[in-house]
Design a protein around this motif. Structure first.
Motif, PDB file in Angstrom:
ATOM      1  N   LYS A 154      34.262  73.472  84.618  1.00  0.00           N
ATOM      2  CA  LYS A 154      32.952  73.015  85.111  1.00  0.00           C
ATOM      3  C   LYS A 154      33.183  72.011  86.234  1.00  0.00           C
ATOM      4  CE  LYS A 154      31.184  73.188  80.382  1.00  0.00           C
ATOM      5  NZ  LYS A 154      30.770  72.326  79.262  1.00  0.00           N
ATOM      6  N   LEU A 155      34.294  71.235  86.084  1.00  0.00           N
ATOM      7  CA  LEU A 155      34.654  70.213  87.069  1.00  0.00           C
ATOM      8  C   LEU A 155      36.084  70.451  87.519  1.00  0.00           C
ATOM      9  CD1 LEU A 155      34.183  67.451  88.560  1.00  0.00           C
ATOM     10  CD2 LEU A 155      34.989  66.332  86.481  1.00  0.00           C
ATOM     11  N   THR A 185      30.891  75.424  90.925  1.00  0.00           N
ATOM     12  CA  THR A 185      31.841  74.472  90.337  1.00  0.00           C
ATOM     13  C   THR A 185      31.675  73.105  90.999  1.00  0.00           C
ATOM     14  OG1 THR A 185      33.405  76.284  89.992  1.00  0.00           O
ATOM     15  CG2 THR A 185      34.295  74.066  89.810  1.00  0.00           C
ATOM     16  N   THR A 186      31.547  72.075  90.172  1.00  0.00           N
ATOM     17  CA  THR A 186      31.492  70.696  90.669  1.00  0.00           C
ATOM     18  C   THR A 186      32.915  70.283  91.056  1.00  0.00           C
ATOM     19  OG1 THR A 186      29.680  70.306  89.133  1.00  0.00           O
ATOM     20  CG2 THR A 186      30.726  68.353  90.063  1.00  0.00           C
ATOM     21  N   VAL A 187      33.049  69.530  92.154  1.00  0.00           N
ATOM     22  CA  VAL A 187      34.390  69.180  92.647  1.00  0.00           C
ATOM     23  C   VAL A 187      34.504  67.676  92.868  1.00  0.00           C
ATOM     24  CG1 VAL A 187      36.088  69.526  94.510  1.00  0.00           C
ATOM     25  CG2 VAL A 187      34.613  71.438  93.821  1.00  0.00           C
ATOM     26  N   MET A 188      35.610  67.114  92.366  1.00  0.00           N
ATOM     27  CA  MET A 188      35.967  65.732  92.682  1.00  0.00           C
ATOM     28  C   MET A 188      37.249  65.806  93.505  1.00  0.00           C
ATOM     29  SD  MET A 188      36.431  62.562  90.055  1.00  0.00           S
ATOM     30  CE  MET A 188      36.586  60.879  90.603  1.00  0.00           C
ATOM     31  N   LEU A 189      37.155  65.341  94.740  1.00  0.00           N
ATOM     32  CA  LEU A 189      38.210  65.567  95.723  1.00  0.00           C
ATOM     33  C   LEU A 189      38.843  64.255  96.161  1.00  0.00           C
ATOM     34  CD1 LEU A 189      39.535  67.321  98.099  1.00  0.00           C
ATOM     35  CD2 LEU A 189      37.435  66.868  99.368  1.00  0.00           C
ATOM     36  N   VAL A 190      40.171  64.200  96.060  1.00  0.00           N
ATOM     37  CA  VAL A 190      40.922  63.054  96.577  1.00  0.00           C
ATOM     38  C   VAL A 190      41.632  63.522  97.834  1.00  0.00           C
ATOM     39  CG1 VAL A 190      43.143  61.904  96.142  1.00  0.00           C
ATOM     40  CG2 VAL A 190      41.273  61.634  94.525  1.00  0.00           C
ATOM     41  N   GLU A 191      41.464  62.784  98.926  1.00  0.00           N
ATOM     42  CA  GLU A 191      41.987  63.296 100.195  1.00  0.00           C
ATOM     43  C   GLU A 191      42.232  62.157 101.177  1.00  0.00           C
ATOM     44  OE1 GLU A 191      43.651  65.130 102.554  1.00  0.00           O
ATOM     45  OE2 GLU A 191      42.826  66.765 101.355  1.00  0.00           O
TER      46      GLU A 191
END
Length: 235
Positions: A154-155, A185-191
């Motif tokens: 889901k994430l 889809t929910t996304v948590m992005l580190v960049e």
């Protein structure tokens, strides 16, 4: 969907993140940007249970994850694509993808999800019987993303997907991030690449030495003088 409240994580006696408050709404892409050592990866590792909180809590769909083991967090619907990709080099592309679905029993759906991954990443289908260690960096990044998606999260937690890749491949990867999000889809992005992160995200947080120094919608961040100067190179 995800709520981080007052999260503090230490490595030994050194605080890596301090009193962090972050929200990730369902269906959105939320990015964390900042320089090396700002606590971005530690935040993701906190969510996936790889590092434990010294204080604060992490709520996913209302359930507290703070004391939950990483494998149970995967069962709850969170998958992480680690920094450095972490593919199994001595297994084929297909075997890596199948490993992503190890928590699932629905064989028919796994088969159709595999076809979906191959439509997202045609290059992986071309190389499905190739050992993963022989793939290019960009292909390994695609494989790591495909493997995480095989768990039907889901994430999706994405850690530095652009790292070490040619600009043209980076654009391709971020197009796919956008498509994954559009498909639900929910996304948590580190960049570290703030420009690319802000091109796909809806909301962003800027971290420095383990603390949030700025946050806002993508437009707010793009128009913030400090962000423009330090992270986007626009003077």
């Amino acid at each position: 969907m995800l709520k981080i409240e007052g999260l503090t994580v230490h490595y030994g006696v050194i605080p890596a993140i301090k009193d962090l408050n972050i929200e990730v709404p369902q269906g959105k892409v939320v990015c964390l940007i900042g320089t090396n050592g700002s606590g971005k990866t530690t935040t993701l590792k906190g969510v996936s249970g790889i590092v434990k909180a010294k204080a604060g809590r992490i709520l996913f769909e209302g359930k507290d994850l703070t004391k939950v083991d990483p494998h149970q967090i995967v069962h709850m619907g969170i998958s992480q694509v680690p920094e450095g990709r972490g593919v199994f080099p001595d297994l084929t592309v297909l075997e890596n993808l199948q490993l992503g679905a190890f928590i699932r029993k629905d064989k028919k759906a796994i088969k159709s999800d595999l076809e979906e991954i191959f439509s997202l990443f045609p290059r992986l289908e071309e190389r499905k019987n190739q050992l993963s260690g022989t793939l290019s960096g960009g292909e390994q990044q695609m494989l790591a993303m495909g493997r995480a998606l095989m768990a039907r999260p889901k994430l999706l937690l994405l850690d530095e997907p652009s790292m070490g890749l040619a600009p043209i491949i980076v654009q391709e990867i971020f197009k796919i991030v956008r498509r994954i999000n559009e498909e639900g889809t929910t996304v948590m992005l580190v960049e570290q690449n703030a420009k690319m992160a802000l091109s796909v995200a809806h909301y962003g947080y800027v971290l420095e030495t383990g603390e949030i120094v700025a946050q806002g919608t993508v437009n707010e961040l793009k128009n913030d003088d400090m962000i423009r100067k330090i992270y986007l190179g626009i003077h």
